[in-house]
Scaffold this motif. Structure first.
Motif, PDB file in Angstrom:
ATOM      1  N   GLU A   1      -7.998  -4.550   2.674  1.00 39.13           N
ATOM      2  CA  GLU A   1      -8.143  -4.203   4.087  1.00 39.13           C
ATOM      3  C   GLU A   1      -6.960  -4.644   4.932  1.00 39.13           C
ATOM      4  OE1 GLU A   1     -11.834  -6.146   4.754  1.00 39.13           O
ATOM      5  OE2 GLU A   1     -13.031  -4.369   4.360  1.00 39.13           O
ATOM      6  N   VAL A   2      -6.104  -5.504   4.400  1.00 38.22           N
ATOM      7  CA  VAL A   2      -5.025  -6.042   5.225  1.00 38.22           C
ATOM      8  C   VAL A   2      -3.654  -5.554   4.789  1.00 38.22           C
ATOM      9  CG1 VAL A   2      -6.349  -8.084   5.815  1.00 38.22           C
ATOM     10  CG2 VAL A   2      -4.853  -8.134   3.818  1.00 38.22           C
ATOM     11  N   TYR A   3      -3.605  -4.508   4.016  1.00 33.74           N
ATOM     12  CA  TYR A   3      -2.337  -3.991   3.519  1.00 33.74           C
ATOM     13  C   TYR A   3      -2.101  -2.553   3.968  1.00 33.74           C
ATOM     14  CZ  TYR A   3      -1.821  -7.947   0.352  1.00 33.74           C
ATOM     15  OH  TYR A   3      -1.669  -9.205  -0.161  1.00 33.74           O
ATOM     16  N   CYS A   4      -0.839  -2.161   3.928  1.00 37.31           N
ATOM     17  CA  CYS A   4      -0.470  -0.759   3.986  1.00 37.31           C
ATOM     18  C   CYS A   4      -0.640  -0.222   2.568  1.00 37.31           C
ATOM     19  CB  CYS A   4       0.977  -0.611   4.462  1.00 37.31           C
ATOM     20  SG  CYS A   4       1.596   1.075   4.445  1.00 37.31           S
ATOM     21  N   LEU A   5      -1.401   0.830   2.406  1.00 39.02           N
ATOM     22  CA  LEU A   5      -1.751   1.341   1.077  1.00 39.02           C
ATOM     23  C   LEU A   5      -1.405   2.816   0.972  1.00 39.02           C
ATOM     24  CD1 LEU A   5      -5.316  -0.232   1.048  1.00 39.02           C
ATOM     25  CD2 LEU A   5      -3.307  -1.125  -0.146  1.00 39.02           C
ATOM     26  N   GLY A   6      -0.897   3.207  -0.158  1.00 39.10           N
ATOM     27  CA  GLY A   6      -0.514   4.595  -0.317  1.00 39.10           C
ATOM     28  C   GLY A   6      -0.800   5.149  -1.693  1.00 39.10           C
ATOM     29  N   TRP A   7      -0.910   6.454  -1.752  1.00 37.18           N
ATOM     30  CA  TRP A   7      -0.984   7.190  -3.010  1.00 37.18           C
ATOM     31  C   TRP A   7       0.247   8.088  -3.112  1.00 37.18           C
ATOM     32  CZ3 TRP A   7      -4.252   6.309  -6.929  1.00 37.18           C
ATOM     33  CH2 TRP A   7      -5.463   5.663  -6.674  1.00 37.18           C
ATOM     34  N   PHE A   8       0.862   8.077  -4.270  1.00 38.88           N
ATOM     35  CA  PHE A   8       2.013   8.908  -4.557  1.00 38.88           C
ATOM     36  C   PHE A   8       1.742   9.679  -5.849  1.00 38.88           C
ATOM     37  CE2 PHE A   8       5.200   7.275  -1.564  1.00 38.88           C
ATOM     38  CZ  PHE A   8       4.552   6.147  -1.101  1.00 38.88           C
ATOM     39  N   ARG A   9       2.522  10.722  -6.077  1.00 38.13           N
ATOM     40  CA  ARG A   9       2.385  11.455  -7.329  1.00 38.13           C
ATOM     41  C   ARG A   9       3.741  11.986  -7.769  1.00 38.13           C
ATOM     42  NH1 ARG A   9      -1.006  16.831  -5.282  1.00 38.13           N
ATOM     43  NH2 ARG A   9       0.717  17.847  -4.130  1.00 38.13           N
ATOM     44  N   GLN A  10       3.839  12.213  -9.062  1.00 39.46           N
ATOM     45  CA  GLN A  10       5.035  12.808  -9.625  1.00 39.46           C
ATOM     46  C   GLN A  10       4.624  13.825 -10.671  1.00 39.46           C
ATOM     47  OE1 GLN A  10       8.019  10.077 -11.081  1.00 39.46           O
ATOM     48  NE2 GLN A  10       9.591  11.650 -10.989  1.00 39.46           N
ATOM     49  N   GLY A  11       4.857  15.087 -10.363  1.00 40.87           N
ATOM     50  CA  GLY A  11       4.546  16.155 -11.290  1.00 40.87           C
ATOM     51  C   GLY A  11       5.652  16.383 -12.288  1.00 40.87           C
ATOM     52  N   PRO A  12       5.399  17.153 -13.340  1.00 44.47           N
ATOM     53  CA  PRO A  12       6.426  17.418 -14.357  1.00 44.47           C
ATOM     54  C   PRO A  12       7.642  18.085 -13.754  1.00 44.47           C
ATOM     55  CG  PRO A  12       4.498  18.838 -14.623  1.00 44.47           C
ATOM     56  CD  PRO A  12       4.127  17.834 -13.615  1.00 44.47           C
ATOM     57  N   GLY A  13       8.793  17.475 -13.964  1.00 45.83           N
ATOM     58  CA  GLY A  13      10.037  18.028 -13.453  1.00 45.83           C
ATOM     59  C   GLY A  13      10.216  17.911 -11.954  1.00 45.83           C
ATOM     60  N   LYS A  14       9.381  17.112 -11.315  1.00 44.67           N
ATOM     61  CA  LYS A  14       9.450  16.977  -9.860  1.00 44.67           C
ATOM     62  C   LYS A  14       9.765  15.537  -9.457  1.00 44.67           C
ATOM     63  CE  LYS A  14       6.010  20.607  -9.007  1.00 44.67           C
ATOM     64  NZ  LYS A  14       4.709  20.916  -8.352  1.00 44.67           N
ATOM     65  N   GLU A  15      10.222  15.378  -8.231  1.00 45.88           N
ATOM     66  CA  GLU A  15      10.427  14.040  -7.699  1.00 45.88           C
ATOM     67  C   GLU A  15       9.097  13.466  -7.206  1.00 45.88           C
ATOM     68  OE1 GLU A  15      15.032  14.559  -6.090  1.00 45.88           O
ATOM     69  OE2 GLU A  15      13.427  14.032  -4.709  1.00 45.88           O
ATOM     70  N   ARG A  16       9.055  12.153  -7.132  1.00 46.99           N
ATOM     71  CA  ARG A  16       7.861  11.505  -6.601  1.00 46.99           C
ATOM     72  C   ARG A  16       7.668  11.887  -5.139  1.00 46.99           C
ATOM     73  NH1 ARG A  16       8.257   5.217  -6.272  1.00 46.99           N
ATOM     74  NH2 ARG A  16       9.366   5.802  -4.367  1.00 46.99           N
ATOM     75  N   GLU A  17       6.422  12.119  -4.759  1.00 46.38           N
ATOM     76  CA  GLU A  17       6.134  12.457  -3.366  1.00 46.38           C
ATOM     77  C   GLU A  17       4.937  11.658  -2.865  1.00 46.38           C
ATOM     78  OE1 GLU A  17       4.682  16.388  -2.600  1.00 46.38           O
ATOM     79  OE2 GLU A  17       3.512  16.484  -4.449  1.00 46.38           O
ATOM     80  N   GLY A  18       4.952  11.383  -1.587  1.00 49.80           N
ATOM     81  CA  GLY A  18       3.828  10.702  -0.978  1.00 49.80           C
ATOM     82  C   GLY A  18       2.668  11.654  -0.811  1.00 49.80           C
TER      83      GLY A  18
END
Length: 124
Positions: free
Chosen positions: A29-46
């Motif tokens: 509850e006290v953090y900045c939290l995120g989900w990211f993904r990286q698809g095949p042949g792609k750059e990581r994205e938020g």
């Protein structure tokens, strides 16, 4: 401290999955939290981010389909109406809310703690 994702797997287009992220010693509850993904042949994205006040933001490609939420001990990503283009390795990330603003962390991927990822594969 290592974060750990779970809940990934195969899914049909139009289906749903719920990802979870936990970490020993974290009070989410006290953090900045995120989900990211990286698809095949792609750059990581938020994918999505949430701050301690519950303010959330989403990538345009998932807005209206994905929902980020967090409890005291875990971070979640509810993914509905999945599409084949959602196929990717999904990672959770966490870091302090200060001195770096949460929106900056998300836009730059500037998080100190990351999980090892969970694979999501969506078939048409």
């Amino acid at each position: 401290v290592q974060l750990m994702e779970s809940g990934g797997g195969p899914a049909q287009a139009g289906g749903s999955l719920r990802l979870s992220c936990t970490g020993p010693g974290y009070t989410f509850e006290v953090y900045c939290l995120g989900w990211f993904r990286q698809g095949p042949g792609k750059e990581r994205e938020g994918v999505a981010v949430i701050d301690n006040d519950g303010n959330a933001d989403y990538a345009s490609s998932v807005k209206g389909r994905f929902t980020i939420s967090r409890g005291r001990q875990a971070l979640y990503l509810q993914m509905d109406n999945l599409k084949p283009e959602d196929t990717a390795m999904y990672y959770c990330a966490a870091d302090a809310l200060l001195p770096v603003p949460c929106d900056y962390r998300w836009s730059h991927g500037d998080f100190g703690a990351w999980g090892l990822g969970t694979q999501v594969t969506v078939s048409s």
